[in-house]
Design a protein around this motif. Structure first.
Motif, PDB file in Angstrom:
ATOM      1  N   GLY A  35      -5.100  10.378   1.454  1.00 20.96           N
ATOM      2  CA  GLY A  35      -6.028  11.370   0.918  1.00 20.96           C
ATOM      3  C   GLY A  35      -5.603  11.885  -0.439  1.00 20.96           C
ATOM      4  N   SER A  36      -4.319  12.087  -0.654  1.00 18.22           N
ATOM      5  CA  SER A  36      -3.849  12.613  -1.931  1.00 18.22           C
ATOM      6  C   SER A  36      -3.748  11.531  -3.001  1.00 18.22           C
ATOM      7  N   ALA A  37      -3.682  10.267  -2.607  1.00 14.05           N
ATOM      8  CA  ALA A  37      -3.553   9.172  -3.573  1.00 14.05           C
ATOM      9  C   ALA A  37      -4.896   8.545  -3.913  1.00 14.05           C
ATOM     10  N   PHE A  38      -5.976   9.129  -3.444  1.00  9.59           N
ATOM     11  CA  PHE A  38      -7.302   8.555  -3.680  1.00  9.59           C
ATOM     12  C   PHE A  38      -7.565   8.464  -5.177  1.00  9.59           C
ATOM     13  N   GLY A  39      -7.984   7.329  -5.639  1.00  8.56           N
ATOM     14  CA  GLY A  39      -8.243   7.118  -7.058  1.00  8.56           C
ATOM     15  C   GLY A  39      -7.134   6.355  -7.749  1.00  8.56           C
ATOM     16  N   GLN A  40      -5.980   6.312  -7.139  1.00  5.48           N
ATOM     17  CA  GLN A  40      -4.875   5.547  -7.703  1.00  5.48           C
ATOM     18  C   GLN A  40      -4.726   4.290  -6.841  1.00  5.48           C
ATOM     19  N   TRP A  41      -5.320   3.217  -7.294  1.00  2.00           N
ATOM     20  CA  TRP A  41      -5.475   2.029  -6.469  1.00  2.00           C
ATOM     21  C   TRP A  41      -4.153   1.383  -6.071  1.00  2.00           C
ATOM     22  N   ILE A  42      -3.166   1.437  -6.929  1.00  2.00           N
ATOM     23  CA  ILE A  42      -1.870   0.833  -6.590  1.00  2.00           C
ATOM     24  C   ILE A  42      -1.219   1.617  -5.447  1.00  2.00           C
ATOM     25  N   ALA A  43      -1.267   2.940  -5.525  1.00  2.00           N
ATOM     26  CA  ALA A  43      -0.688   3.773  -4.469  1.00  2.00           C
ATOM     27  C   ALA A  43      -1.430   3.567  -3.155  1.00  2.00           C
ATOM     28  N   VAL A  44      -2.739   3.512  -3.216  1.00  2.00           N
ATOM     29  CA  VAL A  44      -3.534   3.287  -2.012  1.00  2.00           C
ATOM     30  C   VAL A  44      -3.206   1.922  -1.414  1.00  2.00           C
ATOM     31  N   GLY A  45      -3.077   0.914  -2.254  1.00  2.00           N
ATOM     32  CA  GLY A  45      -2.733  -0.426  -1.776  1.00  2.00           C
ATOM     33  C   GLY A  45      -1.375  -0.465  -1.094  1.00  2.00           C
ATOM     34  N   LEU A  46      -0.387   0.199  -1.691  1.00  2.00           N
ATOM     35  CA  LEU A  46       0.941   0.233  -1.076  1.00  2.00           C
ATOM     36  C   LEU A  46       0.919   0.977   0.251  1.00  2.00           C
ATOM     37  N   LEU A  47       0.183   2.073   0.309  1.00  2.00           N
ATOM     38  CA  LEU A  47       0.103   2.825   1.555  1.00  2.00           C
ATOM     39  C   LEU A  47      -0.615   2.020   2.644  1.00  2.00           C
ATOM     40  N   LEU A  48      -1.630   1.291   2.254  1.00  2.00           N
ATOM     41  CA  LEU A  48      -2.305   0.434   3.228  1.00  2.00           C
ATOM     42  C   LEU A  48      -1.385  -0.691   3.691  1.00  2.00           C
ATOM     43  N   LEU A  49      -0.550  -1.198   2.792  1.00  3.13           N
ATOM     44  CA  LEU A  49       0.431  -2.210   3.162  1.00  3.13           C
ATOM     45  C   LEU A  49       1.422  -1.648   4.178  1.00  3.13           C
ATOM     46  N   TYR A  50       1.942  -0.443   3.927  1.00  2.00           N
ATOM     47  CA  TYR A  50       2.847   0.200   4.877  1.00  2.00           C
ATOM     48  C   TYR A  50       2.161   0.401   6.220  1.00  2.00           C
ATOM     49  N   GLY A  51       0.925   0.850   6.184  1.00  2.00           N
ATOM     50  CA  GLY A  51       0.178   1.039   7.421  1.00  2.00           C
ATOM     51  C   GLY A  51      -0.007  -0.268   8.167  1.00  2.00           C
ATOM     52  N   GLY A  52      -0.287  -1.336   7.439  1.00  2.00           N
ATOM     53  CA  GLY A  52      -0.440  -2.652   8.061  1.00  2.00           C
ATOM     54  C   GLY A  52       0.853  -3.140   8.689  1.00  2.00           C
ATOM     55  N   LEU A  53       1.971  -2.860   8.028  1.00  2.00           N
ATOM     56  CA  LEU A  53       3.265  -3.254   8.595  1.00  2.00           C
ATOM     57  C   LEU A  53       3.554  -2.501   9.891  1.00  2.00           C
ATOM     58  N   ILE A  54       3.221  -1.225   9.912  1.00  2.00           N
ATOM     59  CA  ILE A  54       3.431  -0.439  11.131  1.00  2.00           C
ATOM     60  C   ILE A  54       2.555  -0.973  12.259  1.00  2.00           C
ATOM     61  N   VAL A  55       1.321  -1.289  11.946  1.00  2.00           N
ATOM     62  CA  VAL A  55       0.423  -1.852  12.955  1.00  2.00           C
ATOM     63  C   VAL A  55       0.953  -3.210  13.440  1.00  2.00           C
ATOM     64  N   ALA A  56       1.503  -4.003  12.543  1.00  2.00           N
ATOM     65  CA  ALA A  56       2.073  -5.296  12.927  1.00  2.00           C
ATOM     66  C   ALA A  56       3.257  -5.113  13.875  1.00  2.00           C
ATOM     67  N   VAL A  57       4.087  -4.116  13.631  1.00  2.00           N
ATOM     68  CA  VAL A  57       5.212  -3.845  14.531  1.00  2.00           C
ATOM     69  C   VAL A  57       4.698  -3.408  15.900  1.00  2.00           C
ATOM     70  N   ILE A  58       3.664  -2.574  15.922  1.00  2.00           N
ATOM     71  CA  ILE A  58       3.083  -2.143  17.198  1.00  2.00           C
ATOM     72  C   ILE A  58       2.548  -3.348  17.969  1.00  2.00           C
ATOM     73  N   VAL A  59       1.867  -4.256  17.285  1.00  2.00           N
ATOM     74  CA  VAL A  59       1.346  -5.461  17.939  1.00  2.00           C
ATOM     75  C   VAL A  59       2.497  -6.308  18.482  1.00  2.00           C
ATOM     76  N   GLY A  60       3.577  -6.425  17.727  1.00  2.00           N
ATOM     77  CA  GLY A  60       4.747  -7.169  18.186  1.00  2.00           C
ATOM     78  C   GLY A  60       5.379  -6.555  19.422  1.00  2.00           C
ATOM     79  N   VAL A  61       5.445  -5.241  19.463  1.00  2.00           N
ATOM     80  CA  VAL A  61       5.993  -4.552  20.634  1.00  2.00           C
ATOM     81  C   VAL A  61       5.119  -4.820  21.857  1.00  2.00           C
ATOM     82  N   VAL A  62       3.811  -4.756  21.677  1.00  2.00           N
ATOM     83  CA  VAL A  62       2.895  -5.012  22.796  1.00  2.00           C
ATOM     84  C   VAL A  62       3.029  -6.459  23.276  1.00  2.00           C
TER      85      VAL A  62
END
Length: 83
Positions: A35-62
């Motif tokens: 929410g605070s990085a909206f408009g800064q595409w590089i920051a949003v992309g990195l945060l989405l990457l981090y979020g994707g990695l966390i989701v990938a770890v959750i899928v691996g645990v399952v």
């Protein structure tokens, strides 16, 4: 059957704790920053990457949990005690 159910409790509990911790991390750190990085595409992309990695770890645990429960159900744990 009762013994098999007992053996399944520990892996399920451990997986639930890890998933809960990762979900809290995702919710408390990554999403508010989006929410605070909206408009800064590089920051949003990195945060989405981090979020994707966390989701990938959750899928691996399952997936590891499912495999472990199948091993317990199939009796492979008892086979390992022979050695």
């Amino acid at each position: 059957m009762q013994e098999t159910t007992k053996k399944k409790k520990a892996p399920i509990l451990c997986a639930a704790i890890i998933i809960a911790a990762l979900a809290v991390f995702l919710a408390c750190i990554v999403f508010p920053l989006l929410g605070s990085a909206f408009g800064q595409w590089i920051a949003v992309g990195l945060l989405l990457l981090y979020g994707g990695l966390i989701v990938a770890v959750i899928v691996g645990v399952v997936m590891a949990l499912r495999q472990r429960l199948q091993e317990i159900e199939g009796g492979e744990e008892e086979d390992a005690k022979k050695y």
